[in-house]
Scaffold this motif. Sequence first.
Motif, mmCIF file in Angstrom:
data_model
loop_
_atom_site.group_PDB
_atom_site.id
_atom_site.type_symbol
_atom_site.label_atom_id
_atom_site.label_comp_id
_atom_site.label_asym_id
_atom_site.label_seq_id
_atom_site.Cartn_x
_atom_site.Cartn_y
_atom_site.Cartn_z
ATOM 1 N N ARG A 42 49.745 38.423 41.758
ATOM 2 C CA ARG A 42 49.147 38.330 40.422
ATOM 3 C C ARG A 42 48.025 39.353 40.366
ATOM 4 N N VAL A 43 47.461 39.508 39.162
ATOM 5 C CA VAL A 43 46.465 40.555 39.008
ATOM 6 C C VAL A 43 45.351 40.141 38.055
ATOM 7 N N LEU A 44 44.130 40.456 38.460
ATOM 8 C CA LEU A 44 42.944 40.393 37.597
ATOM 9 C C LEU A 44 42.835 41.790 36.988
ATOM 10 N N CYS A 45 43.418 41.972 35.814
ATOM 11 C CA CYS A 45 43.461 43.291 35.178
ATOM 12 C C CYS A 45 42.396 43.368 34.087
ATOM 13 N N PHE A 46 41.457 44.303 34.257
ATOM 14 C CA PHE A 46 40.354 44.483 33.319
ATOM 15 C C PHE A 46 40.549 45.761 32.517
ATOM 16 N N ASN A 47 40.224 45.690 31.222
ATOM 17 C CA ASN A 47 40.268 46.899 30.392
ATOM 18 C C ASN A 47 38.916 47.619 30.470
ATOM 19 N N GLY A 48 38.777 48.715 29.746
ATOM 20 C CA GLY A 48 37.557 49.523 29.768
ATOM 21 C C GLY A 48 36.326 48.799 29.270
ATOM 22 N N CYS A 104 43.143 43.521 47.229
ATOM 23 C CA CYS A 104 43.478 42.101 47.142
ATOM 24 C C CYS A 104 42.179 41.315 47.310
ATOM 25 N N VAL A 105 41.882 40.442 46.348
ATOM 26 C CA VAL A 105 40.637 39.659 46.411
ATOM 27 C C VAL A 105 40.872 38.189 46.720
ATOM 28 N N TRP A 106 42.058 37.673 46.402
ATOM 29 C CA TRP A 106 42.347 36.251 46.607
ATOM 30 C C TRP A 106 43.760 36.066 47.163
ATOM 31 N N THR A 107 43.945 34.929 47.810
ATOM 32 C CA THR A 107 45.276 34.443 48.163
ATOM 33 C C THR A 107 45.341 32.994 47.715
ATOM 34 N N GLN A 108 46.547 32.503 47.523
ATOM 35 C CA GLN A 108 46.699 31.080 47.251
ATOM 36 C C GLN A 108 48.120 30.647 47.564
ATOM 37 N N HIS A 109 48.238 29.377 47.965
ATOM 38 C CA HIS A 109 49.541 28.743 48.137
ATOM 39 C C HIS A 109 49.735 27.849 46.923
ATOM 40 N N ALA A 110 50.713 28.171 46.100
ATOM 41 C CA ALA A 110 50.930 27.446 44.847
ATOM 42 C C ALA A 110 52.255 26.690 44.896
ATOM 43 N N GLN A 111 52.194 25.402 44.589
ATOM 44 C CA GLN A 111 53.386 24.569 44.476
ATOM 45 C C GLN A 111 53.366 23.960 43.083
ATOM 46 N N PHE A 112 54.431 24.193 42.318
ATOM 47 C CA PHE A 112 54.432 23.743 40.936
ATOM 48 C C PHE A 112 55.859 23.634 40.414
ATOM 49 N N THR A 113 55.992 22.956 39.294
ATOM 50 C CA THR A 113 57.260 22.848 38.586
ATOM 51 C C THR A 113 57.130 23.646 37.300
ATOM 52 N N PHE A 114 58.108 24.509 37.052
ATOM 53 C CA PHE A 114 58.124 25.297 35.824
ATOM 54 C C PHE A 114 59.568 25.426 35.362
ATOM 55 N N ILE A 125 46.430 38.070 45.088
ATOM 56 C CA ILE A 125 45.895 38.391 43.768
ATOM 57 C C ILE A 125 44.976 39.602 43.902
ATOM 58 N N TYR A 126 45.272 40.640 43.127
ATOM 59 C CA TYR A 126 44.605 41.932 43.218
ATOM 60 C C TYR A 126 43.728 42.195 42.000
ATOM 61 N N LEU A 127 42.784 43.108 42.174
ATOM 62 C CA LEU A 127 42.010 43.651 41.058
ATOM 63 C C LEU A 127 42.754 44.867 40.513
ATOM 64 N N ALA A 128 42.603 45.103 39.214
ATOM 65 C CA ALA A 128 43.179 46.302 38.601
ATOM 66 C C ALA A 128 42.365 46.666 37.367
ATOM 67 N N THR A 129 42.454 47.919 36.989
ATOM 68 C CA THR A 129 41.841 48.384 35.746
ATOM 69 C C THR A 129 42.918 49.047 34.898
ATOM 70 N N SER A 130 42.689 49.027 33.598
ATOM 71 C CA SER A 130 43.623 49.601 32.637
ATOM 72 C C SER A 130 42.826 50.030 31.414
ATOM 73 N N SER A 131 43.388 50.933 30.644
ATOM 74 C CA SER A 131 42.748 51.303 29.384
ATOM 75 C C SER A 131 42.808 50.145 28.391
ATOM 76 N N GLY A 132 43.749 49.244 28.606
ATOM 77 C CA GLY A 132 43.945 48.132 27.682
ATOM 78 C C GLY A 132 45.008 48.423 26.649
ATOM 79 N N ALA A 133 45.543 49.645 26.678
ATOM 80 C CA ALA A 133 46.594 49.997 25.724
ATOM 81 C C ALA A 133 47.873 49.248 26.077
#
Length: 196
Positions: A42-48, A104-114, A125-133
């Motif tokens: 997963r990603v923590l994606c931040f815009n400008g 990578c800033v976080w890890t997690q073990h996830a168990q769920f029903t979807f 879970i990683y950090l990322a940047t984007s223009s937001g476009a």
Amino acid sequence: MKLFPGPSTSMNDPRHPHRLRPKSSRCIVDAMGFVLKRSASRVLCFNGEGQLLLIRASDPADRAKPSWWELPGGGIEPGESPQDAIVRELREEAGVIDATIGRCVWTQHAQFTFAGWEFDQHERIYLATSSGAIAGTLRLEAFETLAFEGIKWWNVDELLTSNEPTVPPRLVEFLPAAISGDGSEPVDITPLESNG
């Protein structure tokens, strides 16, 4: 318990636009049914403007569950790195095509029903940047098409004071440290009830 590759239908063909099972998962069958075991990112994606991208979702098989806001991401496909999976998932789920993936800033073990499926996944879970476009056509799987209700670039202060459910569940708890750059090693943010 028996390990097998999953249901053998044309819906699992990677060329099929609405395949039911992520091709990166293993399917375990026991007396309880199917469990999809996989690695995911997963990603923590931040815009400008410093806003965080989240996707509004609900469970198409259980509308009694409340909707939630989740980080973009999903299963890592064979031969794909976690970072490559993030780039692909950002493009498919949100139309973001210009992300720069960081550490990578976080890890997690996830168990769920979807969508009626049981998942057991290990996430990075990683950090990322984007223009937001936002550009291009979304390429959602069938369940995602039913589940995803929209995207939003959240102001971090607004998110930190919100009572909205999130995925990961401990997003708000650990977000300030991730933004400030505290720590060099990934932090385990597995939900407390799963740490048992």
